[in-house]
Structures are given as structure tokens and as C-alpha cells.
Scaffold this active site. Structure first.
Site, PDB file in Angstrom:
ATOM      1  N   CYS A   1     -40.516 -13.782  23.198  1.00  0.00           N
ATOM      2  CA  CYS A   1     -41.122 -13.504  24.504  1.00  0.00           C
ATOM      3  C   CYS A   1     -42.059 -12.302  24.473  1.00  0.00           C
ATOM      4  CB  CYS A   1     -40.033 -13.298  25.550  1.00  0.00           C
ATOM      5  SG  CYS A   1     -38.665 -14.450  25.375  1.00  0.00           S
TER       6      CYS A   1
ATOM      7  N   HIS B   1     -41.761  -7.222  33.140  1.00  0.00           N
ATOM      8  CA  HIS B   1     -41.296  -8.409  32.421  1.00  0.00           C
ATOM      9  C   HIS B   1     -40.598  -9.321  33.437  1.00  0.00           C
ATOM     10  CE1 HIS B   1     -40.045 -10.862  29.108  1.00  0.00           C
ATOM     11  NE2 HIS B   1     -38.759 -10.602  29.252  1.00  0.00           N
TER      12      HIS B   1
ATOM     13  N   GLU C   1     -34.598  -3.223  33.297  1.00  0.00           N
ATOM     14  CA  GLU C   1     -36.027  -2.869  33.312  1.00  0.00           C
ATOM     15  C   GLU C   1     -36.316  -1.856  34.416  1.00  0.00           C
ATOM     16  OE1 GLU C   1     -38.833  -6.098  33.759  1.00  0.00           O
ATOM     17  OE2 GLU C   1     -40.496  -4.809  33.117  1.00  0.00           O
TER      18      GLU C   1
ATOM     19  N   LYS D   1     -43.676 -13.751  36.696  1.00  0.00           N
ATOM     20  CA  LYS D   1     -42.777 -14.872  36.403  1.00  0.00           C
ATOM     21  C   LYS D   1     -42.134 -15.456  37.651  1.00  0.00           C
ATOM     22  CE  LYS D   1     -41.695 -13.366  31.677  1.00  0.00           C
ATOM     23  NZ  LYS D   1     -42.253 -11.996  31.678  1.00  0.00           N
TER      24      LYS D   1
ATOM     25  N   HIS E   1     -40.913 -18.468  33.191  1.00  0.00           N
ATOM     26  CA  HIS E   1     -41.030 -17.718  31.937  1.00  0.00           C
ATOM     27  C   HIS E   1     -41.793 -18.549  30.907  1.00  0.00           C
ATOM     28  CE1 HIS E   1     -40.391 -15.050  28.736  1.00  0.00           C
ATOM     29  NE2 HIS E   1     -39.216 -14.559  29.086  1.00  0.00           N
TER      30      HIS E   1
ATOM     31  N   PHE F   1     -36.078 -11.931  23.517  1.00  0.00           N
ATOM     32  CA  PHE F   1     -34.790 -12.314  22.971  1.00  0.00           C
ATOM     33  C   PHE F   1     -34.656 -11.712  21.584  1.00  0.00           C
ATOM     34  CE2 PHE F   1     -31.745 -15.912  23.581  1.00  0.00           C
ATOM     35  CZ  PHE F   1     -31.579 -15.654  24.921  1.00  0.00           C
TER      36      PHE F   1
END
Lengths: 134, 856
Positions: B602, B742, B753, B774, B779, B838
């Protein structure tokens, strides 16, 4: 299969997944806190338990159980469990640390509560249900 | 100014010739050959009948930690073991000898090489009675028969993430894929991280598994074995891991390290698909810098048995009649993604034991080709922390002596060394880099004007999956690119006419739009751009289950898959190499600069943009096309993510399912798409009167070094990534005017975050908008970082911040201004954009409003 047999089999599965020693795994062990399980380990464990005992564990098993206990009632409010849901969760998981089940508790925290004994009871119940069904 | 020399102080090999560097080295010297008939499968039916296997490998003995090892595929275990051996060889413990935050980790991985028995339930239980793949049967019957850990074995960035976890490495990083040139890319990236001061030491290397049946199928289908059919000769596919520990020479000397060699020169270029004599000759010449050909004692040849490479390399090396040749690939096999670091490790050991400079060639499949020069470091003895030097060799070594011990008499000679005209001049002032072209296909719009309109209007692009019947899966919603005209894309790019991998078509569409927008679509314009770099981010390979499900009826016994797949040579490949998109773009548009394929999950899109930015800023090229594409909206991709429980299962209203920062968020929604940016140096943009959207001001990356499946709870990695980007930009935290988060909608990410943003920006975090794209796109995995970079550029250009939709219930842990009540005007001059992957890779980009004169 009695609880002792279930526990012994479960111990082996847990050892293989988490790489801990057999004697570290007691009925009261909390998987995340005491045995170092991560989220992927709990998924893997759940898969291997299904395979070992030939049962089926649902995703969000305990959330679903609580929801069926409060038909029509609200499970979550503003991201946290409602007081009614908390009460039912205490009944559904009598083995876990009750001091954590206070207002502000979130459903994502449920896995962090789970002890080995929760799984022993769950497995026994599933095995009994399986017997009745057949 | 000549940068300080980078030295090799540790080598780690897990290899068909041995499971330690010293064993490999002595068996190489003995002339041992590792190639033989495979034991794991039947190679009848393949054009190549031999392979080189790793034997007697016991990772648990070396690494302990059975719990983490069980999540690993072979390639990851090789990588982690080789990395551990390299650190041990260097006598380094990260945290004791170097700070984790200042240790870089760059690695390459190969085509996903999974063993057949692990995927066999997916093949066996996904087909109807006629052996035809059925997505519903797959969802209901096959998925619950594979361990959820399988996903970690397929994700291409995992081997490197595991290293970060085992060794506590948290600094700058990236993962590249899949061929030899990308292994070289990892070495060069690590070296640059030292020379630019981003890191104090770097672990670089690669891993691959090719001694397996499915890998053989892929190699056969990719044409790697063709030379066996035409000449009876070819490569020996191998497997293993190779890592090197790199330090600045001063750091190595300060801690009294054994120095194998100085990495004194290198050259890399993109050749025509078949490799070319000119490229090889130019590279070997450039890598030498001012070392005479006659001074080179040893050549670590790149020849692997394929006559094509042999002929090209021999012709290119005509000027080295006296140098000894070593042919590691002919002995331990071609290790593909690990080949280049393995070659360099062998070179370093030879230089250390024989004392002369060595040329290390890494010419292979895939288009990036590289040559390295290793020179001996003067042997030193530690006396009270001072270094006594023997007769120095090589230019870079001499320069370092000037810095360290001014009274050494060689100084005047050193100063007389003439400048090499071929080396690009490093400008005193960093060059400014601007965004001059945008292209995107996304769930909320095709083409950036439509994308931007819908983002500002707060329109969700997520809905029920229509690309296949997802009703058998636990999750059946996603953000699809609607009405995507793949026929048109295949027509425009004839080389992609048989392409089945959807992300490639999405990426081509986005890349085409970005170049058109930048005014670079005409061949006449592009003619000027031969050295354009292409940086592409992608995540994991699509594996076409429908190709193999006919075997569900007939069985998967040894060799069955190969016989079935190879019976028809015109059958499209089971796997599409991840660099396919970069190759298609580069070859079609005629871009022969750097070709990098970043597979950092990602974070890949953001890293591709960040690394292109650095390449231009450092003066290595003037123009780059950077971005990413992804689509895992297929049964295996969606199934894999549902196994990991990363996706929301509340799907009553798909449009409101992705709820970043909302208290009720319970997982993300998968999206898909492609996004590309044209980046160029400001001078270049001005000279061709390009439209300028924004300026790129900073890039930084980091590793959580925590767990593969969970973010580090304190947000340590996210904080470091943002701080690295701020340091790179020279901006203070208070100069950030907007954060493009993100923001995935998973319970953990958004809270961590938020915490990290507050940690980095302090009280200022509450004064600025923080928004999550997103919430509308879902995503887009690898493509998300590029789509969000594009959004950041548009935020600055159009002076508006898009909203975060679906945020209706505030979460006490997420207490910033998330722009939840609709788009708003924006007059700020900077946007910081985060991407977290990830496995724990993090990347942050900072964009600024372009102003003539000073930077913001």
C-alpha cells in the site's frame, strides 16, 4: 470428548501457532496478553481449531452471540458497546477479565479478551451442537 | 564534491552452494556445481531440466521464533536468514551499533513462488463438476480450506518486512520486483541512502525461489527457457537469499569493521528487451570511472549459461583480456531477484581475499542492467581508535584519506585527479522538482477532471462488485472503475493486446493520460526524452485460478500442472511479472532511463513518486513518469483480504461502508485503479513551458519493525516517516497546511495515524484539515499512494480540500478536523500525504504550491 481432552488438543494447536511451551498454556492464559498472539495468529488459530475439531467457528462469533441475546436491541453506539451489550458480553464470556468490560469498550477489543478456557467451552459447545445435528 | 565511499562490511548468503557466505565461497573456488535434476518435482515437459536447490537449510536454528517463521514462504525465510548472516558477519547489532531509525533496508523479491500443496485447496474446491472455475464455489468451499497465513506468503513485500521485524530496522526502505535489475536497484538505493545522509548504514539484497514447479511454469511461459530450445543451453534456475551490509567508510573504520571492499563505481541503464552489446559495453566502461581496464583483476561475470548473454558480455569485455573470470551463476544458478546481490557478495569476498579491483556485472532478464566496481579497502589495524593505512588503492579511497588524515603525503596527487566528465555534476543547490502531468482512472472517475469533480462533491465510488460473482465471498463490495474501456486501451497499446491482468490496463490508461496532460504524447516531444525514468508501484500478482481448475477433476499429482499449462504454448501466462506495466510503458513511450518496479504494497505508489522525485532532485534525470496501478478485485485478491479480516463486512449500504475516522469504522473497502504523475526538474518544465500543478518538496519512508499484520500501536513508524519527509523538505512541522491521510477505515490505522499526526505536528495538527480520499475511492492498495499524491497536487493547484465522507459519529481517538462536512476552500501552500503498507512500510510525500522564485 471431555474438557480435559479438548484442552490438551488445544494446547498443541496453540503451541504450534504461537511457538510457546506447552506448560505456558493454561486455561487462564489470555491469548494476546499472555501468549503473544497477534491478530493474524488468532485467525490462524481459529482456522486450525476448526480443522482439528471438525467444527466451524464463525467470524465475529461472540459479537453474533451477543447480538442474538439482545434481539432488536442496540449493540453499538458511537463506536462502543451499549450497556445492554456489555452485560450480555459478560454472560457470553464469563471467563474474561470483567474489569475491562466497562463503558467505552469497543467490539474490536473483543479478541484481546479471549482466554484458552473461552475456546475450550466454545469447542465443547460446537461439538455438542454437531452431535445433536447429526 | 565526491561523496564519501560506501563499503561492504558484511555478506550473508543462503544459496544452493551453501548456507553461509564462506561455504558458498569455498565451494565456488572448488568449482562445485549445484545444478541437478530437481527432487521436488518432475522437470520432464520443461525446456530446462535442471535447477539449483537450497539444501540443509534450518531457519529455526538460526532465527528461533517459530511463530513468525510459520507465516513465511521459502523466499522470506531465505531473505531473513541471509540478512541475519550479513549482520552477524559485519558484527553489527542494529540498536547497539547503529540507530534503527538510521538503518536503511532495500530489497528485491521475485515472482511469487508458492508451493503447489499450499494452494491446492484453492484449485481443488473452486470448480464446478466440469472443472470450470466458479467464483461462488471458490468463496463458499475453497477459501475456508486455506490457512489465513497464506496471504503473507504471496504479498511481494513481506520478505523484506520480516527482516525489519527480526532485526529492528526502521529507516528508509523499499521493495522491488521481480528480475535481476531490481536487485541492483535495491543495492543502489541503499548506497544512495548512505551518501545522501538519510541513513548511516544499509542492509541491501534480495531473495527468490525458482527451483519449484510453479516457478518453472512461469519461467517457461515467460520465455526464459527459450535458449534451451534453440541452442540446448540456458540458465540454471536457483533459489536463495543474498544480503550485504553497507556502511560509510568512516563509520566502518570508527567501529573497526572488517571491510571487504569499497563500492567505488556503478552504472545502470535500461536496455532493449533482449539486452544489447552497446548497453553492456557502456555500463562496464562507466562503472570503472577512472580505474583502468587493465587494473581490474577479476570480473564477476553475469553469464548464466544462456548463449545470448554470453555473446553480448564477451563482446563488451573485449578490453579486459587479463582479468580473471568468475561465473557464479553457472555454479550456483541464476537467483533472479537475488542474483545481483549474490554477484556483489561474491565480488566483495574475492576483492577481500585477492586484493585487486573487481568488476561485477549484473546483466539479466528484465530490462534494467547494472555493472558495479569494487575496489580493495586498505587493510587497517586499530591502534587506540586511530587508523593506520597501508598503500591505498582506488580513487575514492584516497579522497577519504584526505578527509581523515590530512598529513598523509598522497594528498597532492589526489587533488590532481582530473574530474571524470561522464559523471553527472551534482548541483550545489538541490534542484526543484515540479508536477506537470496528471492521469488517473479510479472508482470515482476516469481522467483527473472527473475524479476531482467527484472527490469535491463527496461522491462515493464503492458499490456491489460487478466484475465477477462475489456473492460467495464474505465481502462482496468494492470500488470498481466503472465502464473501463479495456478494448480501447489494448488497441492503443498493441503489446498489451492479450493482457489479462486488469491493473496493467488501468495503469496504461493513467500513464497515457498523464503524458498527454503534460504535452508529451507526441513522438516528437518524446524523442527528446530518452532518459525519462519510469517508477511504477504495484502490489501482488494475479494468479489465474481458472487456468488450473480443470485439474480439480484429474488431480494435482507431480507434474500435472505443468503438463496441463504447457500443453498449449500460446496459452497466456499463469503469472504476470510485476514489472510488466513498467516494461509496457517504457517500451511504448520509448523511455530508457531507470525502470523501477516498487512492490511495497500500500506504500508502493507513494514510494514510486518519492524515488522519482529524488532521482530528479539529485540530477540523475530530468523527467520521470511515476505512479502506480492495482486491482485485486478478483476472487483470489478479495478472498485473500477477507481471510485477513481487513475488510468491512457491514455492507448494507456499500457507499457508506468505508468510514475513515468514524467511530463505527470496522474495516476498509477495496478499490482499484491507476494514477500517474509526470515529474520534472523546474528548469526542464520552464524550458518547455509546461503547466505546473505543484512542487514536490519532500519524501521520507520508514518501517514499523513491529508485526506484519498490525500497525505499531504508538505510531512510531508513521511518526518517523512524516519526520523523515519533513527533514527532507527542510520544512518545520508548523509549515504543513493540510494532511492527506492514509485513512483506511480500519479500527487500528485511523487511531494510530491520528495519534502520529498529533505527535509530529503538535498543537498545529488541530488547526489544519486532515482528509481521507479512501472514504470515496476505497483502498486502491498500491495505487492509493499515487492517487493521493495526485490529489495533493490538485488540492494545491485548485485551492480546495476534498472532504472525508461517511464520518458521522465522532471517535474520541480521532479528534482532528477531518473535513467531514464537505469540500472547502484551501489557501495553504503545503500538503503532506501519508501511505502505510501491510507489513509496516510507511511513506510520506510533501507537496507545495508552486511559486516562482523561492520555495514555499
Amino acid at each position: 470428548m471431555n474438557d480435559q481432552e479438548i484442552f490438551q488438543k488445544l494446547q498443541c494447536v496453540i503451541r504450534n501457532v504461537l511457538g510457546v511451551k506447552l506448560e505456558q498454556i493454561t486455561l487462564n492464559s489470555i491469548l494476546v496478553k499472555d501468549l503473544g498472539a497477534e491478530s493474524i495468529d488468532l485467525l490462524d488459530l481459529s482456522f486450525l481449531i476448526e480443522d482439528e475439531f471438525k467444527i466451524s467457528i464463525e467470524h465475529n462469533e461472540f459479537e453474533k452471540e451477543v447480538k442474538t441475546r439482545i434481539p432488536g436491541g442496540e449493540f453499538e453506539k458511537e463506536g462502543s458497546l451499549t450497556p445492554a451489550a456489555l452485560e450480555e458480553l459478560k454472560k457470553a464470556l464469563p471467563e474474561v477479565d470483567r474489569s475491562r468490560l466497562v463503558p467505552g469498550f469497543r467490539k474490536a477489543e473483543i479478541p484481546s479478551l479471549l482466554t484458552v478456557s473461552v475456546f475450550v467451552r466454545l469447542i465443547r459447545r460446537k461439538l455438542e451442537q454437531g452431535k445433536q445435528a447429526s | 564534491m565526491t561523496p564519501e565511499p560506501v563499503v561492504v562490511t558484511g555478506v550473508g548468503l543462503v544459496n544452493p552452494l551453501g548456507n553461509s557466505a564462506s561455504e558458498v565461497f569455498s565451494r565456488l573456488r572448488r568449482g562445485d556445481l549445484a545444478g541437478k535434476r530437481p527432487e521436488r518435482f518432475d522437470s520432464t515437459g520443461f525446456s530446462c531440466h535442471v535447477c539449483a536447490q537450497v539444501e540443509g537449510f534450518d531457519p529455526e536454528a538460526l532465527l528461533g521464533d517459530a511463530k513468525t517463521l510459520r507465516l513465511m514462504n521459502h523466499d522470506a525465510a531465505y531473505a531473513v536468514a541471509a540478512a541475519r548472516l550479513a549482520l552477524r558477519d559485519a558484527n553489527v547489532l542494529i540498536g547497539r551499533d547503529y540507530p534503527p531509525e538510521q538503518t536503511a533496508l532495500y530489497g528485491a523479491t521475485g515472482l511469487a513462488g508458492i508451493a503447489i500443496q499450499e494452494v491446492s485447496p484453492l484449485i481443488r474446491y473452486s470448480a464446478d463438476d466440469n472443472g470450470v472455475f466458479d467464483a461462488r464455489i471458490f468463496g463458499r468451499a475453497a477459501l475456508n480450506k486455506v490457512r489465513p497465513t497464506l496471504s503473507f506468503k504471496i504479498l511481494s513485500n513481506m520478505p523484506i518486512c520480516f527482516i525489519s521485524i527480526f532485526e529492528n530496522i526502521q529507516g528508509p526502505n523499499a521493495v522491488y520486483n521481480p528480475w535481476e535489475g531490481q536487485g541492483s536497484e535495491a543495492i543502489l538505493a541503499g548506497m544512495r541512502s548512505l551518501q545522501s545522509g538519510k541513513a548511516k548504514c544499509a542492509l541491501v539484497g534480495g531473495c527468490d525461489v525458482k527451483a519449484h514447479e510453479l516457478a518453472f511454469v512461469s519461467l517457461q511461459q515467460q520465455g526464459i527457457f527459450r535458449s534451451f530450445e534453440t541452442s540446448g543451453k540456458g540458465c540454471i534456475p536457483g533459489e536463495g537469499g543474498a544480503f550485504l551490509f553497507l556502511e560509510l567508510e568512516s563509520g566502518a573504520r570508527a567501529r573497526g569493521a572488517k571491510i571487504y571492499a569499497c563500492l567505488s563505481g556503478f552504472a545502470s541503464a535500461t536496455s532493449l528487451p533482449t539486452g544489447s552489446f552497446d548497453t553492456f559495453r557502456t555500463l562496464t566502461a562507466k562503472a570503472l570511472e577512472n580505474v583502468a581496464e587493465s587494473a581490474v583483476q577479476t570480473i564477476i561475470s553475469s553469464q548464466d549459461g544462456n548463449p545470448l548473454f554470453e555473446n553480448l558480455e564477451e563482446a563488451a569485455l573485449a578490453n579486459f583480456p587479463t582479468a580473471n573470470r568468475v561465473f557464479p551463476k553457472k555454479q550456483f544458478g541464476n537467483l533472479f531477484a537475488a542474483a545481483s546481490p549474490a554477484q556483489l557478495a561474491v565480488g566483495a569476498m574475492i576483492v577481500y581475499s585477492d586484493g585487486g579491483p573487481a568488476l561485477v556485472n549484473s546483466f539479466g532478464y528484465g530490462s534494467q542492467q547494472t555493472a558495479f566496481l569494487l575496489t580493495p579497502a586498505e587493510r587497517s589495524t586499530q591502534i587506540n581508535g586511530n587508523t593506520t593505512n597501508a598503500e591505498p588503492l582506488g580513487r575514492t579511497t584516497l579522497v577519504n584519506i584526505v578527509q581523515e588524515i590530512p598529513e598523509v603525503p598522497e594528498v597532492p596527487e589526489v587533488l590532481e585527479v582530473p574530474e571524470v566528465p561522464d559523471v553527472p555534476e551534482v548541483p550545489n543547490m538541490p534542484r526543484r522538482v515540479v508536477v506537470t502531468g496528471l492521469g488517473i482512472v479510479s472508482p470515482v472517475g476516469k481522467g483527473f477532471p472527473e475524479f476531482w469533480r467527484n472527490l469535491l462533491a463527496g461522491r462515493s465510488g464503492t458499490g456491489r462488485i460487478s466484475l465477477f460473482d462475489a456473492s460467495g465471498l464474505l465481502v462482496s463490495i468494492g470500488g470498481e472503475v466503472k465502464n473501463f474501456d479495456s478494448v480501447k486501451i489494448r488497441k492503443i497499446f498493441p503489446a498489451a493486446k492479450a493482457e489479462r491482468d486488469r491493473k496493467i490496463l488501468l495503469g496504461l490508461a493513467a500513464a497515457g493520460e498523464a503524458l498527454l496532460d503534460a504535452g508529451l504524447d507526441s513522438p516528437a516531444e518524446r524523442m527528446k526524452l530518452a532518459h525519462t525514468a519510469v517508477h511504477v508501484g504495484v502490489s501482488l500478482e494475479v494468479f489465474f485460478l481458472e487456468d488450473v481448475t480443470p485439474l480439480a477433476r484429474t488431480g494435482l499429482e507431480k507434474g500435472a500442472i505443468a503438463r496441463h499449462l504447457l500443453a498449449d504454448p500460446t496459452r497466456p501466462s499463469l503469472q504476470t511479472p510485476l514489472d510488466r506495466l513498467a516494461e509496457l510503458i517504457g517500451d511504448y513511450f520509448g523511455f530508457f532511463g531507470t525502470r523501477s518496479t516498487n512492490c511495497s504494497a500500500c506504500a508502493a505508489g507513494a514510494m514510486a513518486v518519492g524515488e522519482a522525485f529524488w532521482e530528479i532532485r539529485d540530477g540523475r534525470c530530468d523527467l520521470a513518469l511515476a505512479g502506480a496501478a492495482d486491482s485485486i478485485l478478483n476472487p483470489l485478491g478479495m478472498g485473500g483480504f477477507t481471510l485477513l479480516r481487513a475488510l468491512t463486512m457491514t455492507a448494507d449500504d456499500p457507499k457508506s461502508a468505508c468510514r475513515p475516522f468514524d467511530a463505527s469504522r470496522d474495516g476498509t473497502v477495496l478499490g482499484e485503479g491507476g494514477a500517474f504523475l509526470v515529474l520534472e526538474s523546474l528548469d526542464h518544465a520552464i524550458s518547455r513551458r509546461a503547466k505546473i500543478y505543484a512542487e514536490v518538496l519532500g519524501y521520507g519512508s520508514s518501517l514499523d519493525a513491529f508485526r506484519v499484520s498490525d500497525p505499531e500501536p504508538s505510531g512510531r513508524g508513521a511518526v518517523l516517516s512524516m519526520r523523515n519527509a519533513l527533514a527532507d523538505s527542510g520544512l518545520s512541522p508548523s509549515a504543513i497546511d493540510c494532511v492527506n491521510a492514509h485513512g483506511t477505515g480500519t479500527p487500528k490505522n485511523d487511531a494510530v495515524e491520528t495519534h502520529a499526526i498529533k505527535e509530529v505536528l503538535g498543537a498545529h495538527a488541530r488547526e489544519i484539515p486532515v482528509h481521507a480520499v479512501k472514504s470515496m475511492t476505497g483502498h486502491m492498495i498500491a495505487a492509493s499512494g499515487a492517487a493521493e499524491a495526485l490529489t495533493a497536487a490538485l488540492t494545491l493547484y485548485a485551492r480546495k480540500v476534498p472532504p472525508t465522507i461517511n464520518l458521522t459519529t465522532p471517535d474520541p481517538d480521532c479528534d482532528l478536523d477531518y473535513v467531514s462536512s464537505g469540500a472547502r476552500p484551501f489557501n495553504g501552500s503545503t500538503v503532506l500525504s501519508n501511505s502505510f503498507a501491510f507489513g509496516g512500510q510507511n511513506a510520506t510525500l510533501i507537496f507545495g504550491r508552486y511559486k516562482q522564485g523561492d520555495r514555499p
